[in-house]
Design a protein around this motif. Structure first.
Motif, PDB file in Angstrom:
ATOM      1  N   SER A  36      24.499  10.402  -8.302  1.00 29.78           N
ATOM      2  CA  SER A  36      25.676   9.535  -8.375  1.00 29.78           C
ATOM      3  C   SER A  36      25.316   8.297  -9.191  1.00 29.78           C
ATOM      4  CB  SER A  36      26.086   9.127  -6.965  1.00 29.78           C
ATOM      5  OG  SER A  36      25.214   8.140  -6.482  1.00 29.78           O
ATOM      6  N   PRO A  37      26.276   7.415  -9.427  1.00 27.56           N
ATOM      7  CA  PRO A  37      25.934   6.184 -10.171  1.00 27.56           C
ATOM      8  C   PRO A  37      24.881   5.353  -9.462  1.00 27.56           C
ATOM      9  CG  PRO A  37      28.319   6.450 -10.038  1.00 27.56           C
ATOM     10  CD  PRO A  37      27.730   7.505  -9.167  1.00 27.56           C
ATOM     11  N   ILE A  38      24.699   5.619  -8.170  1.00 28.61           N
ATOM     12  CA  ILE A  38      23.692   4.870  -7.426  1.00 28.61           C
ATOM     13  C   ILE A  38      22.427   5.712  -7.321  1.00 28.61           C
ATOM     14  CG2 ILE A  38      23.135   3.890  -5.164  1.00 28.61           C
ATOM     15  CD1 ILE A  38      26.215   3.292  -5.012  1.00 28.61           C
ATOM     16  N   VAL A  39      21.360   5.187  -7.873  1.00 33.12           N
ATOM     17  CA  VAL A  39      20.110   5.941  -7.911  1.00 33.12           C
ATOM     18  C   VAL A  39      19.215   5.483  -6.777  1.00 33.12           C
ATOM     19  CG1 VAL A  39      18.106   6.508  -9.333  1.00 33.12           C
ATOM     20  CG2 VAL A  39      20.332   6.149 -10.410  1.00 33.12           C
ATOM     21  N   ARG A  40      18.716   6.453  -5.989  1.00 35.81           N
ATOM     22  CA  ARG A  40      17.872   6.106  -4.853  1.00 35.81           C
ATOM     23  C   ARG A  40      16.466   6.627  -5.054  1.00 35.81           C
ATOM     24  NH1 ARG A  40      19.031   7.200   0.372  1.00 35.81           N
ATOM     25  NH2 ARG A  40      18.521   9.260  -0.189  1.00 35.81           N
ATOM     26  N   ASP A  41      15.507   5.719  -5.009  1.00 36.38           N
ATOM     27  CA  ASP A  41      14.112   6.113  -5.172  1.00 36.38           C
ATOM     28  C   ASP A  41      13.359   5.652  -3.935  1.00 36.38           C
ATOM     29  OD1 ASP A  41      11.501   6.490  -5.797  1.00 36.38           O
ATOM     30  OD2 ASP A  41      11.554   5.461  -7.739  1.00 36.38           O
ATOM     31  N   SER A  42      13.121   6.585  -3.022  1.00 37.78           N
ATOM     32  CA  SER A  42      12.540   6.165  -1.746  1.00 37.78           C
ATOM     33  C   SER A  42      11.076   5.768  -1.874  1.00 37.78           C
ATOM     34  CB  SER A  42      12.736   7.227  -0.669  1.00 37.78           C
ATOM     35  OG  SER A  42      12.535   8.489  -1.207  1.00 37.78           O
ATOM     36  N   SER A  43      10.444   6.080  -3.006  1.00 37.91           N
ATOM     37  CA  SER A  43       9.053   5.647  -3.142  1.00 37.91           C
ATOM     38  C   SER A  43       8.968   4.123  -3.267  1.00 37.91           C
ATOM     39  CB  SER A  43       8.407   6.315  -4.351  1.00 37.91           C
ATOM     40  OG  SER A  43       8.951   5.808  -5.543  1.00 37.91           O
ATOM     41  N   LYS A  44      10.120   3.500  -3.519  1.00 44.19           N
ATOM     42  CA  LYS A  44      10.119   2.041  -3.622  1.00 44.19           C
ATOM     43  C   LYS A  44      10.765   1.378  -2.414  1.00 44.19           C
ATOM     44  CE  LYS A  44      10.234   2.183  -8.645  1.00 44.19           C
ATOM     45  NZ  LYS A  44      11.163   2.231  -9.777  1.00 44.19           N
ATOM     46  N   CYS A  45      11.176   2.207  -1.458  1.00 41.64           N
ATOM     47  CA  CYS A  45      11.882   1.687  -0.291  1.00 41.64           C
ATOM     48  C   CYS A  45      10.893   1.072   0.694  1.00 41.64           C
ATOM     49  CB  CYS A  45      12.648   2.826   0.380  1.00 41.64           C
ATOM     50  SG  CYS A  45      13.493   2.329   1.873  1.00 41.64           S
ATOM     51  N   ILE A  46      11.205  -0.126   1.166  1.00 41.80           N
ATOM     52  CA  ILE A  46      10.326  -0.769   2.138  1.00 41.80           C
ATOM     53  C   ILE A  46      10.946  -0.726   3.534  1.00 41.80           C
ATOM     54  CG2 ILE A  46       9.185  -2.254   0.445  1.00 41.80           C
ATOM     55  CD1 ILE A  46      11.002  -4.543   1.534  1.00 41.80           C
ATOM     56  N   PRO A  78      -3.758   3.404  -0.726  1.00 43.78           N
ATOM     57  CA  PRO A  78      -2.417   3.604  -1.292  1.00 43.78           C
ATOM     58  C   PRO A  78      -1.790   4.875  -0.720  1.00 43.78           C
ATOM     59  CG  PRO A  78      -4.102   3.461  -3.016  1.00 43.78           C
ATOM     60  CD  PRO A  78      -4.816   3.552  -1.718  1.00 43.78           C
ATOM     61  N   MET A  79      -0.537   4.762  -0.313  1.00 39.81           N
ATOM     62  CA  MET A  79       0.157   5.929   0.251  1.00 39.81           C
ATOM     63  C   MET A  79       1.559   5.964  -0.303  1.00 39.81           C
ATOM     64  SD  MET A  79      -0.736   5.984   4.194  1.00 39.81           S
ATOM     65  CE  MET A  79      -2.351   5.523   4.741  1.00 39.81           C
ATOM     66  N   LYS A  80       1.683   6.363  -1.509  1.00 36.80           N
ATOM     67  CA  LYS A  80       2.994   6.397  -2.146  1.00 36.80           C
ATOM     68  C   LYS A  80       3.854   7.445  -1.449  1.00 36.80           C
ATOM     69  CE  LYS A  80       4.350   7.054  -6.797  1.00 36.80           C
ATOM     70  NZ  LYS A  80       3.937   7.062  -8.207  1.00 36.80           N
ATOM     71  N   LYS A  81       5.058   7.048  -1.143  1.00 39.68           N
ATOM     72  CA  LYS A  81       5.955   7.997  -0.481  1.00 39.68           C
ATOM     73  C   LYS A  81       6.726   8.759  -1.554  1.00 39.68           C
ATOM     74  CE  LYS A  81       6.374   4.984   3.452  1.00 39.68           C
ATOM     75  NZ  LYS A  81       7.111   3.933   4.111  1.00 39.68           N
ATOM     76  N   GLU A  82       6.560  10.021  -1.585  1.00 40.26           N
ATOM     77  CA  GLU A  82       7.243  10.819  -2.601  1.00 40.26           C
ATOM     78  C   GLU A  82       8.346  11.638  -1.967  1.00 40.26           C
ATOM     79  OE1 GLU A  82       7.124  10.479  -5.637  1.00 40.26           O
ATOM     80  OE2 GLU A  82       5.145   9.719  -6.200  1.00 40.26           O
ATOM     81  N   ALA A 138       0.828  -1.208   0.000  1.00 45.37           N
ATOM     82  CA  ALA A 138       0.000   0.000   0.000  1.00 45.37           C
ATOM     83  C   ALA A 138       0.861   1.257   0.000  1.00 45.37           C
ATOM     84  CB  ALA A 138      -0.937  -0.005   1.214  1.00 45.37           C
ATOM     85  N   SER A 139       2.038   1.163   0.619  1.00 44.39           N
ATOM     86  CA  SER A 139       2.920   2.332   0.678  1.00 44.39           C
ATOM     87  C   SER A 139       4.014   2.279  -0.375  1.00 44.39           C
ATOM     88  CB  SER A 139       3.585   2.418   2.054  1.00 44.39           C
ATOM     89  OG  SER A 139       2.626   2.681   3.025  1.00 44.39           O
ATOM     90  N   HIS A 140       3.894   1.339  -1.292  1.00 42.80           N
ATOM     91  CA  HIS A 140       4.979   1.102  -2.237  1.00 42.80           C
ATOM     92  C   HIS A 140       4.626   1.638  -3.616  1.00 42.80           C
ATOM     93  CE1 HIS A 140       8.496  -1.015  -3.701  1.00 42.80           C
ATOM     94  NE2 HIS A 140       7.787  -1.534  -4.669  1.00 42.80           N
ATOM     95  N   ASN A 141       5.602   2.204  -4.255  1.00 44.69           N
ATOM     96  CA  ASN A 141       5.420   2.642  -5.630  1.00 44.69           C
ATOM     97  C   ASN A 141       5.373   1.395  -6.516  1.00 44.69           C
ATOM     98  OD1 ASN A 141       5.732   3.488  -8.241  1.00 44.69           O
ATOM     99  ND2 ASN A 141       7.469   4.842  -7.823  1.00 44.69           N
TER     100      ASN A 141
END
Lengths: 625, 645
Positions: free
Chosen positions: B134-144, B123-127, B90-93
């Motif tokens: 950097s070469p490492i891309v962080r997308d917190s909307s997919k972070c569990i 649904p509660m997508k975290k934006e 529910a909180s996940h992109n």
């Protein structure tokens, strides 16, 4: 600096005499607990000081008692916070409430100089409604069992001399001079003392486990991170008698073999922090804390660690992480702190009130201690009582006391115009109990059987005007914000439970939501990592059990107590409306229309349910349905 | 130890870390989203719930015991697991189709395994935005919020640039003060990406740039790192293929690459050069221990955390950059193509290589770094079945390598390769190895010329911190940032766990085994390169050596307190950072200044105040001519300055 136990007992004997003398002489005690301070107690104290000085009556050297002079003392919380500021005058023992600066000259003139009472300032007995000269004469007092707070109204909260004069630190001296650590632990075990932090774990067992875990370095931690909304027993205790807690900690340190103690106190309790720091300092000066205590070879130090405001830090493993300087997040147990606590060392962690019980147990012995309370839950418990009652504040009763006694005999029953509906006990982790539980004895086991818990000891009385769904929503709003965010059931679950509860209070819930809510609550309760999550659904589960009809009513579009704004509906009674148009002119939404002289109408779509029209209408034509 | 699981009696390993691992060893995988064998137990996802003696507990935190009765399949457990999954989802992109982890996401797999078809919760997508700095891309909307990345970064790598912030539903994993990752002390090792169960962490996708270069008609030249060939087969169901690199050569040619070289050749070059550098240092006993510098994450780690040890790093470029320079500067001239018409693409198992290629001093050499996963993507896009591709040899002249050069792909490879060169040129009389702990190996080597040296071979940056405490015990230190070396790089396919890495190391060993050349000295083309193009020492140095810069959190700005002009002087830098100050560095500084002024050394000793040497645990810190004195005293400094002072 007291260098031996013998020296201590001599000193204590002297302090006892001094204290007795003070009580026999003219002394004035002003309560400076947070409640009274907020209501102006410090101003009253200053006014008294000035008035006495002006009349050359003030005894400036407090410990050299002079016959003709008056002693002025700050005393700790008396529990009657709603009636503060409180002032007690000895030797008559007159107990004044709601004292204002303007009352000071009269108190000096009448009571201090002539020994006459100022009757209008007497405390009102909540039960009889009569003004009573002394606290001890009130039903409020008589129905309680002051034990931890035994010197109520006549103790000097900042003075170690006074504490020793009241018998303080004698338990420590006794322990250090005549008991082995094992004997102390046996005594605590035999007393049946259980953790006052909420869970009710047998304290002695915890001590024993910490003692038996091998390790040279051990810690003692005092949990003073009282975070429940509406609970303030720990704050009161730390403010009114910091030495009692400190003494308990030192004894615990001796018993488990620790060298260092931490008192974790909320930073939001600045007075408690200050008091406790002063207590540590004073105890060190007298040789009761620090290196080689009373020359017995036992060394123990205590430090205050201020909590930064996270509710979850009341959970022991999170609290320990916080002391270590890490993020306050609980970790799975086992290992328990007794096995691996602060910096991986065996650590004893107890609540403020638990430690406060220890010097009493040592002083009175197991048999006397167990005379209070029930067999399974011996001793007394402090509760903070809030809600629309005649009297609110801190109370102390023995375990086994019923809620009815607390609410009706001690607190004088419901306030004018209020009707009892439920009582919420144990804060956000606690449960709501309905009227049928009023005669249930309050103790750890009985409450547990009723799916409730003592918790930290907050009692909130709920009236018929309060919506139980809203109560659950309120508590979940708290826990969802205070969840540390670590485990899924708590972080996501409390949020979703809150969302569902909000659907109810907004009148948007459907039948399925009830089942989802119940199932979700059960999952949170079982699957969460720590006590916060495991108890967070209690307000939901208990209200679902006892007040399900209210939930169903919300699905049907009604809020039985009329609290939920979204479910309120104002209509104009055509028979009563005179068509004056006053309501239409008042309505900020422009929701009321009509023709002068004819009944007006409310457009429900536009109505914001503010209720202004009801107040304005002279003909009582607008009704809430 | 015998336990009963759902009525079945099972014999389990009594020393297993917990019930979850014990059951995993016998083939029962309890669902979990936050459990990693490599790091501490976190116990947060609550998916691994089981019933033990009637109590619901998490299997990751429960120790098995004899006669334990476990239920792993009850309606209650299933219900709770489903509820937990729904809560996470529910909180996940849930943009699964466009996610980097599509098909390899653990959460997606569980959603499928548990038949989640409907989510009862809002649904509660975290934006919180996507960090692409950097070469490492962080997308917190997919972070569990399983914390795997936090623990890997802190516990395995000892870097600790990410942690949890905020509370309740707002909890997120982030850097200090939400600084973009590219501006932190992150070393871009990509181990967080390797362990992230969802698509919250991924590696920047640069395939478009390759397409652009091909479209522009540039001469696209590829080079493939040793570890790539070991891992790519996993994705395509190929096992134990020792000719994988050659299949890839053929494939890349199909894609339009003009030439494909082997980074192992670069490894031979680097080892050859580094062996000589080391032998020189060893003879002079200066700048020891010599640190290998092939691993860009390790280099950045030193730059941030041990700037005073930068002189110890070998100045030889990494194989990627060394071979890249040879291709761009030497090869281009040979074939008569201008440097800028060559588009050089390196295929790497590594995320930090993307950063390395962009370092200022390496600009214009490697135009594009693609990870193994991007290569996988290219293969998938092309619809080519690698099984059917006929292997082709790497292009000459940089297409052959020794066994040792290929060994760079795993931990110990660089050390072994350097040793091979020394064996050829000096001769090794005795060698002896010990393994004090997982991931650390010690070596004692005696050379024929009478010199002896001690080496340490380490993987996992976290272990380096410990090694730094007794550096004086070693003469050469090989560090690979990732566990098991490059085979476990952050750019390798998922899963990228211990088991898989060990397997890859095995394949690499087999592949090495069929190589006919043992030492770089036998590499004909390498010898030729030295003879033809690197003969001139200065030119050689210019081409394949590099330098490093301190990356302290505080910029290096010294306070001139007692300046001395000219070069013939000794410099004393006293740290005045908070920690050193509280430990008395200021008093020490004053004493030093007084001493210098009063004695006859004025004009020969320069005293400077400096700010934070990042060694606060052992303050006060003083640098004497670049040498760090920790827990410094007045006497220590005088002693270091020497007798003439």
């Amino acid at each position: 600096m007291l260098e031996s136990v013998r020296e201590f007992f001599d000193y204590a004997e002297k302090q006892k005499q001094v204290r007795q003398e003070k009580l026999n002489k003219r002394s004035v005690y002003v309560c400076v607990g947070t409640g009274c301070t907020a209501k102006g107690a410090l101003k009253v104290f200053a006014a008294l000081e000035e008035e006495l000085r002006k009349r050359n009556l003030l005894n400036v050297e407090l410990h050299k008692l002079e016959d003709e002079k008056v002693n002025l003392y700050r005393t700790g919380c008396c529990g009657r916070c709603s009636s503060g500021p409180l002032v007690k005058v000895t030797p008559e023992g007159f107990f004044y409430s709601n004292v204002r600066v303007e009352d000071v000259p009269e108190i000096v003139e009448k009571t201090i100089l002539k020994g006459e009472p100022v009757e209008r300032l007497f405390l009102v007995d909540p039960k009889t409604g009569q003004r009573v000269p002394r606290l001890e004469d009130t039903s409020l007092f008589k129905n309680q069992n002051f034990y931890i707070m035994e010197d109520i109204g006549a103790s000097e909260c900042e003075s170690i001399e006074d504490y020793i004069g009241r018998g303080g630190y004698s338990s420590l001296a006794k322990v250090l001079s005549s008991m082995t650590p094992e004997e102390v632990i046996e005594t605590v075990k035999a007393s049946g003392l259980r953790g006052r932090g909420g869970g009710g774990f047998p304290t002695g067992l915890k001590w024993e486990l910490t003692r038996k875990t091998p390790g040279d370095v051990k810690f003692v931690v005092c949990n003073g991170d009282e975070g429940d909304p509406g609970a303030f027993m720990n704050r009161t205790l730390l403010e009114r008698d910091p030495h009692l807690v400190l003494e308990g900690m030192i004894i615990a340190g001796y018993a488990v073999g620790a060298q260092k103690g931490y008192a974790y106190i909320r930073a939001e309790y600045p007075l408690a922090v200050r008091m406790f720091r002063k207590a540590i300092e004073d105890a060190k000066k007298l040789g009761l804390l620090g290196e080689n205590i009373l020359g017995t070879g036992f060394s123990f130090d205590v430090e205050v660690k201020e909590g930064a405001g996270a509710f979850v830090c009341g959970e022991e493993t999170a609290l320990l992480a916080s002391i270590e300087g890490r993020r306050g997040m609980p970790r799975p147990r086992p290992p328990f702190p007794a096995q691996s606590g602060l910096w991986g060392k065996p650590t004893l962690i107890n609540n403020v009130e638990t430690y406060a019980n220890v010097p009493r147990i040592i002083r009175d012995g197991v048999e006397n201690y167990r005379k209070r309370g029930t067999a399974g839950s011996p001793g007394t418990k402090m509760f903070s009582v809030a809600g629309p009652l005649k009297v609110t504040g801190i109370i102390e009763v023995e375990f086994g006391t019923t809620l009815r006694k607390i609410i009706y005999d001690i607190c004088g029953g419901m306030a004018e115009g209020e009707e009892f509906k439920a009582v919420q006990i144990g804060g956000p982790s606690g449960a709501c109990l309905s009227e049928e539980f009023l005669d249930m004895p309050l103790d750890y086991d009985t409450l547990k059987k009723a799916d409730a818990m003592v918790g930290s000891g907050g009692i909130v009385v709920i009236t018929k005007k309060t919506c139980m769904v809203e109560v659950a929503r309120f508590f979940l709003d708290f826990t969802k914000r205070e969840s540390c965010g670590k485990c899924v059931p708590c972080r996501e679950g409390t949020m979703q439970a809150y969302v569902i509860l909000e659907k109810f209070t907004h009148g948007k819930a459907i039948k399925e939501d009830l089942q989802t809510l119940e199932e979700l609550s059960k999952t949170i309760k079982v699957a969460s990592l720590c006590g916060l999550g495991k108890t967070a659904p209690n307000p939901i589960l208990s209200t679902l059990k006892l007040f399900k009809d209210e939930y169903i009513a919300h699905i049907e579009g009604r809020c039985p107590s009329g609290t939920c704004t979204a479910l309120k509906k104002y209509i104009i009674n055509k028979n009563l409306c005179k068509g004056c148009g006053l309501c239409a002119r008042t309505c900020p939404q422009g929701a009321i229309t009509g023709e002068r002289g004819k009944p007006y109408e409310i457009d429900q779509e536009r109505c914001a349910k503010c209720g202004l029209c009801v107040e304005k209408c002279r003909f009582k034509a607008i009704e809430l349905v | 130890m015998k336990i009963t699981v759902d009525g079945r009696e099972l014999s389990i390993n009594p020393n297993a870390r917990n019930l979850l691992e014990a059951l995993r060893e016998v083939g029962i995988e309890i669902p979990n989203l936050c459990y990693l064998s490599e790091v501490s137990v976190y116990g947060a996802c609550r998916m691994c719930l089981v019933e033990v003696d009637g109590q619901i507990v998490t299997s990751c935190t429960t120790k098995p015991y004899e006669g334990m009765k476990v239920k792993i399949n009850t309606p209650e457990i299933h219900r709770m697991r489903k509820t937990i999954l729904e809560l996470i989802l529910a909180s996940h992109n849930r943009d699964c189709t466009t996610c980097d982890k599509n098909g390899s996401c653990k959460l997606q797999k569980y959603a499928e395994d548990f038949g989640i078809r409907e989510i009862r919760f809002q649904p509660m997508k975290k934006e919180n935005g996507v960090d692409k700095s950097s070469p490492i891309v962080r997308d917190s909307s997919k972070c569990i919020l399983c914390g795997d990345c936090v623990r890997v970064c802190e516990e395995v790598q000892g870097v600790g640039v990410i942690d949890f912030a905020k509370r309740g539903h707002e909890t997120k994993v982030t850097t200090a003060f939400d600084t973009p990752l590219g501006e932190t002390e992150c070393v871009f090792c990509g181990q967080c990406v390797a362990y992230c169960p969802t698509g919250a962490l991924s590696v920047r996708d640069d395939l478009d740039k390759l397409m652009e270069a091909l479209e522009e008609g540039k001469m696209v030249v590829g080079m493939i790192a040793p570890a790539v060939r070991t891992a790519i087969q996993e994705v395509f169901g190929i096992r134990d293929e020792v000719a994988m690199a050659e299949r890839l050569v053929a494939f890349l040619k199909m894609m339009g690459f003009s030439k494909v070289f082997d980074v192992s050749f670069g490894a031979d070059l680097v080892a050859y050069e580094e062996a000589h550098e080391f032998h020189e240092r060893l003879k002079k006993r200066e700048r020891l221990p010599q640190f290998t510098s092939c691993c860009p994450a390790w280099v950045k780690f030193v730059e941030h955390n041990y700037p005073h040890l930068l002189p110890n790093l070998s100045t030889v470029k990494s194989p990627q950059q060394a071979l890249g320079t040879v291709i761009k500067k030497v090869y281009s001239k040979k074939i008569g193509v201008s440097e800028d018409q060559i588009f050089l693409v390196s295929f790497m198992p590594c995320t930090a290589k993307k950063f390395e290629a962009q370092r200022e001093e390496h600009r214009g050499i490697v135009d594009l770094v693609l990870t193994t996963r991007e290569l996988v993507q290219l293969v998938k896009m092309s619809r080519v079945d690698l099984n059917t591709v006929v292997p082709q040899p790497f292009d000459r002249p940089y297409g052959i390598s020794s066994q040792a050069g290929l060994g760079f792909g795993r931990s110990g490879g660089v050390f072994a390769c350097v040793l091979e060169v020394l064996r050829e040129e000096v001769g090794v009389v005795e060698e002896e190895y010990s393994t004090p702990m997982d991931g650390v190996r010690y070596a004692n080597i005696s050379l024929r010329d009478g010199t002896k040296f001690r080496g340490a071979i380490v993987y996992g940056l976290g272990k380096v911190r410990e090694l730094m405490r007794h550096l004086e015990d070693f003469d050469i230190v090989e560090v690979m940032a990732c566990n098991f070396g490059c085979v476990g790089g952050g750019g390798q396919p998922y899963p990228n766990d211990t088991k898989t890495r060990q397997f890859r190391a095995q394949i690499l060993r087999s592949t090495m085994g069929i190589k006919t050349l043992v030492s770089p000295n036998e590499n004909y083309y390498l010898v030729k390169l030295y003879e033809e193009d690197l003969r001139d020492e200065e030119a050689r140095h210019h081409l394949i050596h590099t330098n490093y810069k301190p990356r302290r959190r505080y910029p290096e700005k010294d306070v001139e307190l007692l300046p001395v002009p000219g070069d013939s002087k000794k410099t004393v830098k006293v740290c005045l950072g908070t920690s050193c100050y509280t430990k008395g560095s200021y008093t020490l500084l004053k004493k030093l200044i007084d001493h210098v002024k009063e004695s006859d050394v004025e004009g020969r000793v320069e005293v400077l105040g400096t700010f934070c040497l990042e060694n606060c645990g052992k303050s006060p810190n003083v640098l004497v001519d670049g040498k760090l004195l920790s827990e410094a005293t007045f006497e220590k400094v005088l002693k270091e300055l020497g007798e003439d002072v």
